[in-house]
Write a protein that holds these residues in place. Structure first.
Motif, short mmCIF file in Angstrom:
data_model
loop_
_atom_site.label_atom_id
_atom_site.label_comp_id
_atom_site.label_asym_id
_atom_site.label_seq_id
_atom_site.Cartn_x
_atom_site.Cartn_y
_atom_site.Cartn_z
N UNK A 187 24.24 -72.14 78.81
CA UNK A 187 24.51 -73.33 78.33
C UNK A 187 23.25 -73.82 79.06
N UNK A 188 23.17 -73.63 80.49
CA UNK A 188 22.91 -73.83 81.83
C UNK A 188 21.45 -75.02 81.73
N UNK A 189 20.44 -74.50 80.28
CA UNK A 189 19.15 -75.12 80.21
C UNK A 189 19.44 -76.78 79.56
N UNK A 226 30.88 -73.96 78.80
CA UNK A 226 30.78 -75.66 79.08
C UNK A 226 30.46 -75.69 80.73
N UNK A 227 28.87 -76.70 80.65
CA UNK A 227 28.44 -75.92 81.42
C UNK A 227 28.97 -77.67 82.74
N UNK A 228 28.89 -77.72 83.80
CA UNK A 228 28.89 -78.91 84.31
C UNK A 228 27.87 -79.40 84.71
N UNK A 229 27.36 -80.37 85.04
CA UNK A 229 26.20 -81.20 86.20
C UNK A 229 26.94 -82.17 86.94
N UNK A 324 14.39 -86.27 92.99
CA UNK A 324 13.89 -86.05 94.19
C UNK A 324 14.46 -85.00 94.96
N UNK A 325 14.63 -84.20 95.49
CA UNK A 325 15.17 -82.84 96.22
C UNK A 325 15.98 -83.63 97.40
N UNK A 326 14.90 -84.34 97.97
CA UNK A 326 14.97 -84.97 99.38
C UNK A 326 16.00 -86.07 99.37
N UNK A 327 15.89 -86.80 97.92
CA UNK A 327 17.40 -87.44 97.97
C UNK A 327 18.30 -88.25 97.22
N UNK A 328 18.19 -86.60 96.46
CA UNK A 328 19.98 -86.64 95.23
C UNK A 328 19.92 -84.95 96.30
N UNK A 329 21.64 -84.57 95.53
CA UNK A 329 21.82 -83.08 95.49
C UNK A 329 22.69 -83.27 94.37
N UNK A 330 23.15 -81.67 94.69
CA UNK A 330 24.12 -82.05 93.10
C UNK A 330 24.78 -80.93 92.72
N UNK A 331 26.07 -80.38 92.18
CA UNK A 331 26.64 -79.02 92.35
C UNK A 331 26.48 -78.75 90.46
N UNK A 332 26.85 -77.50 90.11
CA UNK A 332 26.67 -77.02 88.57
C UNK A 332 27.82 -76.50 88.28
N UNK A 333 28.37 -76.41 87.41
CA UNK A 333 28.99 -74.67 87.13
C UNK A 333 28.75 -74.12 85.27
N UNK A 334 29.93 -73.35 85.04
CA UNK A 334 29.84 -72.40 84.03
C UNK A 334 30.34 -71.77 83.62
N UNK A 335 31.47 -71.54 83.25
CA UNK A 335 32.85 -70.73 82.22
C UNK A 335 32.40 -70.57 81.06
N UNK A 336 33.32 -69.56 80.76
CA UNK A 336 33.16 -69.26 79.43
C UNK A 336 34.52 -70.05 78.61
N UNK A 337 34.51 -70.56 77.81
CA UNK A 337 35.61 -71.13 76.76
C UNK A 337 36.79 -70.17 76.28
N UNK A 338 36.10 -68.87 75.56
CA UNK A 338 36.87 -67.78 75.11
C UNK A 338 38.00 -67.10 76.19
N UNK A 339 37.30 -67.09 77.73
CA UNK A 339 37.83 -66.68 78.94
C UNK A 339 39.24 -67.29 78.61
#
Ligand code: FA5
Length: 365
Positions: A187-189, A226-229, A324-339
Motif C-alpha cells: 500500500x506504500x504507493x 494498512x499503510x500509515x503516513x 521540502x525535505x529540509x523543512x518536513x520529516x515524517x514516518x511511515x509504517x505498513x503491516x498485513x491485516x491478515x497477520x
C-alpha cells in the motif's frame, strides 16, 4: 344441403361471437375455444363433412367455414388479451408479498468477514488518533509502486517472480523493466499519491488489497495491508514508536510493549521492523509450567510489519506539492491485516480466510 350448411356456419358465427364477447375470464374463454373451434366442435364437423357435399358446393361451404373460424379465433384472441391485462392489473393491485418478512425457517443474519472486522478496528483506532482513511488504486503504475519509493531498477521486488504485471492492452507480458502497470505489491504507493494530493501536515492510513506471487500458510497472492503516513515539521522516530504503541495496545491489550529492530526498506531511512510483545505469554516466552509459548515460539515478541522515517529522496518526488525535505520529516509504517486477524483469532493458516467455508466464518459472528 350446401345452403343449409352455409346458413348454419353464419349462425355459429353469431352465437359464438355473442358468447365470446360476454366471456368474463381467460379460463372461460379457453372453454369457449374448445366448444366452438375444438376438434369436436360443430364447425370442425362441418369442415370434415365437406367431402360428402356436391363438388359445386364444397368451395362455398369450405370458404365460409374457414373465414368464420379465422374471425372467431381473432375475436377470442382479442377478448383474451383484454381480460389478461385486466386480470394482471387486478392481481398487481390486490396481491402483495412482503419481501421484508423473514424466510421460513428463519436464517441467521450474516456478519462481517473477520478481515473486514479487523480492518475496521484498525481504522477506528487510527481515526481516534487523528488520521484520515484513504483508498488507492489496486492496479498501479510502476512509478508509484517502485520508482518514487526509491526502488532501484534491479530491485528484486520488481522481478516477474515477485510481482504481477498487467499488460494494459492484453497479450504476452513484455520484457521486465519495460512494464509500467502492475497489481500493487504494497500500500506504500499511496504515500506519494497522498502527498501529491495535499500539502503537509498529513496524517493518513490506507487499508487495501495488495498482490504478490506468494502462497503458503502465512502468505497469499492477494492479501491486505494498512499503510500509515505522518508528515509534519519535527516528526521523529519517537513519534513513530508512540503511535505504533498506542495502536497496538488498542488491538492487543493495554499491557503490550513494542520493539523496533533495524531493517531496510528503500523508501525509509532509518528503517525498522516492529514487533509486539506476545499477548499469549505476556512477553515471557513461556506458558504455565515453563512450557515454550507456541504463539511467539518462546521469543516473547511477534513480528508485525515494517516502518521507518520517510527517505528524503521520496520527498524529492513531491517537493512541488509542499514537501521540502529540509523543512518536513515524517514516518511511515505498513503491516498485513491478515497477520493481525490470525493473531487475534488464533487462525493458523491465512488461506482459511479466503476459502469462505461457513464453518470457519460462523465462528466470528
Ligand atoms: C512492506 O510491504 C512495506 N511496504 C512496509 C512499509 C511501509 C515499510 C512503510 C516501511 C514504511 P513487507 O514486504 O515486509 O513490507 O510487508 C509488510 C507486511 O505485509 C508483512 O509483515 C506481512 O504481515 C504482510 N505480507 C507480506 N506479504 C504477504 C503475503 N503474501 N500474504 C500475507 N501477508 C503478507
Amino acid at each position: 344441403m350446401g345452403q343449409k350448411a352455409t346458413e348454419r356456419i353464419f349462425e355459429i358465427e353469431a352465437e359464438a361471437t355473442v358468447e365470446v364477447e360476454a366471456g368474463e375470464n381467460v379460463a372461460g374463454l379457453e372453454e369457449l375455444r374448445v366448444k366452438w373451434l375444438g376438434r369436436k366442435s360443430e364447425l370442425t364437423g362441418i369442415l370434415r363433412g365437406i367431402a360428402g357435399l356436391e363438388p359445386a358446393e364444397r368451395g362455398l361451404v369450405g370458404g365460409s367455414a374457414n373465414k368464420v373460424r379465422e374471425k372467431l379465433e381473432a375475436t377470442l384472441e382479442a377478448r383474451i388479451a383484454e381480460l389478461s391485462a385486466a386480470e394482471l392489473e387486478t392481481s398487481l393491485s390486490t396481491d402483495s408479498i412482503d419481501v421484508t418478512l423473514p424466510g421460513s425457517p428463519v436464517r441467521a443474519v450474516g456478519h462481517l468477514h473477520p478481515i473486514t472486522r479487523t480492518r475496521r478496528l484498525i481504522e477506528d483506532v487510527m481515526i481516534g488518533l487523528g488520521y484520515q482513511v484513504m483508498e488507492g488504486p489496486e492496479v498501479e503504475h510502476d512509478f508509484y509502486n517502485f520508482t518514487a519509493l526509491n526502488h532501484p531498477d534491479d530491485h528484486p521486488a520488481r522481478m516477474l517472480q515477485d510481482t504481477f504485471y498487467v499488460e494494459p492492452g492484453g497479450g504476452a507480458p513484455a520484457e521486465v523493466g519495460k512494464q509500467d502497470v502492475l497489481l500493487r505489491t504494497h500500500t506504500s504507493p499511496m504515500q506519494v499519491r497522498a502527498m501529491e494530493a495535499a500539502p503537509p501536515p498529513l496524517f493518513m492510513i490506507v487499508p487495501g488489497k495488495t498482490y504478490r506471487r506468494d502462497s503458503d500458510a502465512t502468505h497469499s497472492p492477494m492479501f491486505h495491508q494498512v499503510e500509515g503516513l505522518a508528515v509534519a515539521e519535527g516528526i521523529t522516530l519517537a513519534d513513530l514508536k508512540g503511535t505504533l504503541l498506542a495502536m497496538l495496545r488498542e488491538i492487543f491489550g493495554p499491557d503490550r510493549e513494542i520493539r523496533m529492530r533495524p531493517h531496510f526498506f528503500p523508501f525509509t531511512e532509518p528503517s525498522v521492523e516492529f514487533d509486539v510483545s506476545c499477548f499469549k505469554c505476556g512477553g515471557t516466552g513461556q506458558l504455565g509450567k515453563g512450557d515454550r509459548c507456541n504463539l511467539c515460539k518462546g521469543i516473547g515478541w511477534i513480528e508485525l510489519g515494517g516502518a521507518g522515517m520517510v527517505d528524503p529522496n521520496v520527498f524529492g518526488f513531491v517537493r512541488d506539492a509542499g514537501y521540502d525535505p529540509d523543512s518536513v520529516t515524517g514516518f511511515a509504517f505498513g503491516f498485513g491485516i491478515e497477520r493481525i486477524a490470525m493473531l487475534r483469532h488464533g487462525v493458523g493458516d491465512l488461506r482459511l480466510f479466503f476459502d469462505n467455508d461457513v464453518r470457519l466464518l460462523e465462528q466470528f459472528s
